[in-house]
Design a protein around this motif. Structure first.
Motif, mmCIF file in Angstrom:
data_model
loop_
_atom_site.group_PDB
_atom_site.id
_atom_site.type_symbol
_atom_site.label_atom_id
_atom_site.label_comp_id
_atom_site.label_asym_id
_atom_site.label_seq_id
_atom_site.Cartn_x
_atom_site.Cartn_y
_atom_site.Cartn_z
ATOM 1 N N CYS A 55 0.855 -1.183 0.000
ATOM 2 C CA CYS A 55 0.000 0.000 0.000
ATOM 3 C C CYS A 55 0.889 1.230 0.000
ATOM 4 C CB CYS A 55 -0.904 -0.004 1.228
ATOM 5 S SG CYS A 55 -2.064 1.377 1.273
ATOM 6 N N SER A 56 0.665 2.120 -0.964
ATOM 7 C CA SER A 56 1.451 3.354 -1.043
ATOM 8 C C SER A 56 0.808 4.410 -0.138
ATOM 9 C CB SER A 56 1.493 3.861 -2.485
ATOM 10 O OG SER A 56 0.234 4.385 -2.842
ATOM 11 N N PRO A 57 1.521 5.490 0.149
ATOM 12 C CA PRO A 57 0.936 6.560 0.977
ATOM 13 C C PRO A 57 -0.332 7.162 0.359
ATOM 14 C CG PRO A 57 3.297 6.850 0.809
ATOM 15 C CD PRO A 57 2.931 5.732 -0.119
ATOM 16 N N GLY A 58 -0.501 7.080 -0.946
ATOM 17 C CA GLY A 58 -1.687 7.592 -1.621
ATOM 18 C C GLY A 58 -2.821 6.579 -1.682
ATOM 19 N N ASN A 59 -2.755 5.533 -0.846
ATOM 20 C CA ASN A 59 -3.758 4.464 -0.792
ATOM 21 C C ASN A 59 -3.913 3.721 -2.115
ATOM 22 O OD1 ASN A 59 -4.370 4.373 1.875
ATOM 23 N ND2 ASN A 59 -6.229 5.573 1.726
ATOM 24 N N GLU A 60 -2.818 3.500 -2.811
ATOM 25 C CA GLU A 60 -2.809 2.651 -3.999
ATOM 26 C C GLU A 60 -2.375 1.266 -3.543
ATOM 27 O OE1 GLU A 60 -0.283 4.509 -6.859
ATOM 28 O OE2 GLU A 60 -1.571 6.268 -7.005
ATOM 29 N N ILE A 61 -3.315 0.354 -3.524
ATOM 30 C CA ILE A 61 -3.095 -0.979 -2.969
ATOM 31 C C ILE A 61 -2.890 -1.980 -4.101
ATOM 32 C CG2 ILE A 61 -4.087 -2.795 -1.532
ATOM 33 C CD1 ILE A 61 -5.944 -0.445 -0.439
ATOM 34 N N GLU A 62 -1.857 -2.814 -3.960
ATOM 35 C CA GLU A 62 -1.615 -3.874 -4.929
ATOM 36 C C GLU A 62 -1.573 -5.202 -4.188
ATOM 37 O OE1 GLU A 62 1.527 -5.434 -8.299
ATOM 38 O OE2 GLU A 62 1.761 -3.422 -7.496
ATOM 39 N N LEU A 63 -2.489 -6.089 -4.551
ATOM 40 C CA LEU A 63 -2.598 -7.410 -3.949
ATOM 41 C C LEU A 63 -2.155 -8.438 -4.979
ATOM 42 C CD1 LEU A 63 -3.641 -9.179 -1.538
ATOM 43 C CD2 LEU A 63 -5.811 -9.280 -2.778
ATOM 44 N N LEU A 64 -1.149 -9.252 -4.634
ATOM 45 C CA LEU A 64 -0.663 -10.299 -5.533
ATOM 46 C C LEU A 64 -1.186 -11.643 -5.056
ATOM 47 C CD1 LEU A 64 3.066 -9.355 -6.161
ATOM 48 C CD2 LEU A 64 1.166 -9.162 -7.739
ATOM 49 N N ILE A 65 -1.755 -12.398 -5.992
ATOM 50 C CA ILE A 65 -2.221 -13.748 -5.685
ATOM 51 C C ILE A 65 -1.565 -14.726 -6.642
ATOM 52 C CG2 ILE A 65 -4.419 -12.975 -4.709
ATOM 53 C CD1 ILE A 65 -5.773 -13.775 -7.349
ATOM 54 N N ASP A 66 -1.553 -15.984 -6.253
ATOM 55 C CA ASP A 66 -1.010 -17.039 -7.101
ATOM 56 C C ASP A 66 -1.875 -18.272 -6.917
ATOM 57 O OD1 ASP A 66 0.615 -18.379 -8.876
ATOM 58 O OD2 ASP A 66 2.464 -18.067 -7.761
ATOM 59 N N SER A 67 -1.602 -19.285 -7.690
ATOM 60 C CA SER A 67 -2.398 -20.501 -7.654
ATOM 61 C C SER A 67 -1.495 -21.693 -7.923
ATOM 62 C CB SER A 67 -3.488 -20.407 -8.727
ATOM 63 O OG SER A 67 -4.088 -21.647 -8.924
ATOM 64 N N ASP A 68 -1.946 -22.859 -7.481
ATOM 65 C CA ASP A 68 -1.203 -24.081 -7.776
ATOM 66 C C ASP A 68 -1.354 -24.456 -9.240
ATOM 67 O OD1 ASP A 68 -0.352 -24.325 -5.130
ATOM 68 O OD2 ASP A 68 -2.192 -25.361 -4.562
ATOM 69 N N THR A 69 -2.380 -23.934 -9.902
ATOM 70 C CA THR A 69 -2.588 -24.195 -11.327
ATOM 71 C C THR A 69 -2.420 -22.903 -12.115
ATOM 72 O OG1 THR A 69 -4.978 -23.985 -10.983
ATOM 73 C CG2 THR A 69 -4.080 -26.209 -10.998
ATOM 74 N N SER A 70 -3.465 -22.085 -12.195
ATOM 75 C CA SER A 70 -3.370 -20.807 -12.897
ATOM 76 C C SER A 70 -4.385 -19.826 -12.316
ATOM 77 C CB SER A 70 -3.628 -20.989 -14.398
ATOM 78 O OG SER A 70 -4.966 -21.387 -14.605
ATOM 79 N N VAL A 71 -4.137 -18.537 -12.536
ATOM 80 C CA VAL A 71 -5.024 -17.483 -12.055
ATOM 81 C C VAL A 71 -5.650 -16.810 -13.270
ATOM 82 C CG1 VAL A 71 -5.194 -15.328 -10.774
ATOM 83 C CG2 VAL A 71 -3.589 -17.090 -10.017
ATOM 84 N N SER A 72 -6.953 -16.809 -13.336
ATOM 85 C CA SER A 72 -7.644 -16.173 -14.462
ATOM 86 C C SER A 72 -7.936 -14.714 -14.132
ATOM 87 C CB SER A 72 -8.957 -16.905 -14.770
ATOM 88 O OG SER A 72 -9.883 -16.692 -13.724
ATOM 89 N N ILE A 73 -8.161 -13.931 -15.160
ATOM 90 C CA ILE A 73 -8.502 -12.523 -14.971
ATOM 91 C C ILE A 73 -9.845 -12.400 -14.256
ATOM 92 C CG2 ILE A 73 -9.587 -12.214 -17.223
ATOM 93 C CD1 ILE A 73 -7.388 -9.515 -16.095
ATOM 94 N N ASP A 74 -10.739 -13.337 -14.519
ATOM 95 C CA ASP A 74 -12.049 -13.327 -13.864
ATOM 96 C C ASP A 74 -11.914 -13.524 -12.355
ATOM 97 O OD1 ASP A 74 -13.294 -12.959 -16.316
ATOM 98 O OD2 ASP A 74 -13.535 -15.118 -16.659
ATOM 99 N N ALA A 75 -10.981 -14.368 -11.945
ATOM 100 C CA ALA A 75 -10.749 -14.595 -10.519
ATOM 101 C C ALA A 75 -10.215 -13.324 -9.862
ATOM 102 C CB ALA A 75 -9.768 -15.742 -10.320
ATOM 103 N N CYS A 76 -9.334 -12.605 -10.557
ATOM 104 C CA CYS A 76 -8.797 -11.343 -10.031
ATOM 105 C C CYS A 76 -9.907 -10.301 -9.885
ATOM 106 C CB CYS A 76 -7.691 -10.804 -10.938
ATOM 107 S SG CYS A 76 -6.191 -11.782 -10.935
ATOM 108 N N VAL A 77 -10.780 -10.208 -10.886
ATOM 109 C CA VAL A 77 -11.881 -9.248 -10.859
ATOM 110 C C VAL A 77 -12.843 -9.575 -9.723
ATOM 111 C CG1 VAL A 77 -13.910 -8.444 -12.140
ATOM 112 C CG2 VAL A 77 -11.717 -8.664 -13.300
#
Length: 155
Positions: free
Chosen positions: A27-49
């Motif tokens: 989290c940056s001071p400007g409240n820009e949050i970046e969350l990283l996820i991973d999977s044992d198989t794959s991560v789809s864009i739909d799962a991120c959304v």
């Protein structure tokens, strides 16, 4: 400023029961949050959304303004948690040690203490004049490792 630990907890609850897991959150001071996820198989864009929407629903936009980005840990990104190491057991990795030495090797094992790598190294063999390639297996603690990435060979 939004607490990253709270976001990690919410994401962990939402991902429970799936093969996906949280790698990290910044989290940056400007409240820009970046969350990283991973999977044992794959991560789809739909799962991120879907995860992004579920996390945003837990916060009040009127109380605090923030920007949330949910992304998959990319193929060339650094490994950050033990589950990522275990996912790559049997595959090639590139390890940079704190001493500055870079090793490209096969990841044989990963546990809480560290990792075990197998690679070829030229060593003096008894009865030979020249150094010979010998397969070496060595263990390294996480304290000795600066970074680890999956090694991609495009040959």
């Amino acid at each position: 400023m939004i607490d990253t630990q709270k976001i990690i907890e919410i994401a962990g609850q939402k991902l429970e029961g799936s093969d996906m897991f949280v790698v990290g959150c910044t989290c940056s001071p400007g409240n820009e949050i970046e969350l990283l996820i991973d999977s044992d198989t794959s991560v789809s864009i739909d799962a991120c959304v879907a995860l992004s929407r579920a996390i945003e629903a837990e916060f009040d936009r009127d109380a605090e303004d923030f920007s949330l980005t949910v992304a998959s840990a990319g193929i060339g990104s650094e490994l950050r948690c033990l589950r990522q190491y275990r996912k790559l057991v049997g595959k090639s990795v590139e390890v940079l040690l704190t001493s500055g030495i870079k090793i490209t090797a096969r990841l044989d094992a990963a546990d809480e203490a560290g990792i075990t790598l197998s690679y070829e190294e030229k060593q003096l063999v008894e009865g030979r004049k020249r150094r010979q390639l010998v397969t070496v297996t060595r263990s390294y603690s996480f304290a000795d490792i600066k970074s680890t990435r999956e090694y991609l060979d495009f040959k």
